[in-house]
Motif scaffolding. Structure first.
Motif, PDB file in Angstrom:
ATOM      1  N   ASN A   1     -18.698  12.374 -19.654  1.00 28.21           N
ATOM      2  CA  ASN A   1     -18.439  12.374 -21.091  1.00 28.21           C
ATOM      3  C   ASN A   1     -17.455  13.488 -21.414  1.00 28.21           C
ATOM      4  OD1 ASN A   1     -20.347  10.294 -21.974  1.00 28.21           O
ATOM      5  ND2 ASN A   1     -21.888  11.727 -21.222  1.00 28.21           N
ATOM      6  N   GLY A   2     -16.453  13.156 -22.197  1.00 33.78           N
ATOM      7  CA  GLY A   2     -15.476  14.148 -22.600  1.00 33.78           C
ATOM      8  C   GLY A   2     -15.256  14.092 -24.102  1.00 33.78           C
ATOM      9  N   ASN A   3     -14.741  15.166 -24.665  1.00 30.29           N
ATOM     10  CA  ASN A   3     -14.387  15.166 -26.081  1.00 30.29           C
ATOM     11  C   ASN A   3     -13.285  16.184 -26.324  1.00 30.29           C
ATOM     12  OD1 ASN A   3     -15.589  17.802 -26.750  1.00 30.29           O
ATOM     13  ND2 ASN A   3     -17.535  16.780 -26.377  1.00 30.29           N
ATOM     14  N   TRP A   4     -12.567  15.967 -27.384  1.00 30.32           N
ATOM     15  CA  TRP A   4     -11.503  16.865 -27.788  1.00 30.32           C
ATOM     16  C   TRP A   4     -11.271  16.699 -29.277  1.00 30.32           C
ATOM     17  CZ3 TRP A   4     -10.901  12.271 -25.390  1.00 30.32           C
ATOM     18  CH2 TRP A   4     -10.057  11.341 -25.978  1.00 30.32           C
ATOM     19  N   TYR A   5     -10.647  17.667 -29.873  1.00 35.92           N
ATOM     20  CA  TYR A   5     -10.386  17.625 -31.307  1.00 35.92           C
ATOM     21  C   TYR A   5      -8.946  17.222 -31.560  1.00 35.92           C
ATOM     22  CZ  TYR A   5     -10.184  18.827 -36.195  1.00 35.92           C
ATOM     23  OH  TYR A   5     -10.016  18.742 -37.560  1.00 35.92           O
TER      24      TYR A   5
ATOM     25  N   TYR B   1     -13.950  11.106 -28.565  1.00 33.97           N
ATOM     26  CA  TYR B   1     -14.895  11.076 -27.452  1.00 33.97           C
ATOM     27  C   TYR B   1     -14.424  10.071 -26.408  1.00 33.97           C
ATOM     28  CZ  TYR B   1     -17.778  13.493 -30.823  1.00 33.97           C
ATOM     29  OH  TYR B   1     -18.241  14.403 -31.741  1.00 33.97           O
ATOM     30  N   SER B   2     -14.687  10.381 -25.156  1.00 34.02           N
ATOM     31  CA  SER B   2     -14.313   9.468 -24.076  1.00 34.02           C
ATOM     32  C   SER B   2     -15.397   9.459 -23.007  1.00 34.02           C
ATOM     33  CB  SER B   2     -12.983   9.873 -23.452  1.00 34.02           C
ATOM     34  OG  SER B   2     -13.126  11.106 -22.768  1.00 34.02           O
ATOM     35  N   GLN B   3     -15.424   8.377 -22.250  1.00 33.91           N
ATOM     36  CA  GLN B   3     -16.313   8.266 -21.103  1.00 33.91           C
ATOM     37  C   GLN B   3     -15.516   7.684 -19.951  1.00 33.91           C
ATOM     38  OE1 GLN B   3     -19.510   5.783 -22.775  1.00 33.91           O
ATOM     39  NE2 GLN B   3     -20.857   7.536 -22.434  1.00 33.91           N
ATOM     40  N   SER B   4     -15.795   8.138 -18.747  1.00 34.56           N
ATOM     41  CA  SER B   4     -15.134   7.586 -17.572  1.00 34.56           C
ATOM     42  C   SER B   4     -16.107   7.568 -16.401  1.00 34.56           C
ATOM     43  CB  SER B   4     -13.881   8.378 -17.218  1.00 34.56           C
ATOM     44  OG  SER B   4     -14.212   9.717 -16.967  1.00 34.56           O
TER      45      SER B   4
END
Length: 94
Positions: free
Chosen positions: A49-53, A61-64
């Motif tokens: 799970n990733g996130n950035w502003y 939000y992202s998932q890989s």
């Protein structure tokens, strides 16, 4: 060490799109390229799970999918691929 799908594909000697295609054919990935059965395959596949502003859009939000070290051989077996041979290390020869 968890590997991305691109790193795993390179290790298996194929391209990332080919790996994704094969994994979808075997119902290992869903349409979002995430594990289709995260509980069943949790020893081999994981999700990062990733996130950035973003200034205009706010939090993103992202998932890989990540392939765990134990998942390399398992994945090769599931897809009917041969793992490349480990190169012989001749440096220890006297």
């Amino acid at each position: 060490m968890d590997r991305t799908l691109a790193q795993t594909a390179k290790h298996l000697g194929i391209t990332r799109p080919k790996l994704i295609s094969l994994m979808r054919e075997k119902a290992l990935l869903n349409l979002q390229n995430l594990p289709a059965y995260p509980n069943r395959d949790r020893e081999y596949l994981g999700v990062k799970n990733g996130n950035w502003y973003h200034e205009k859009l706010g939090m993103q939000y992202s998932q890989s999918t990540r392939v765990k070290q134990t998942g390399i051989r398992w994945l090769a077996e599931q897809l009917g691929l041969n793992l490349p041979e480990i190169p012989v290390n001749n440096r220890d020869v006297a």
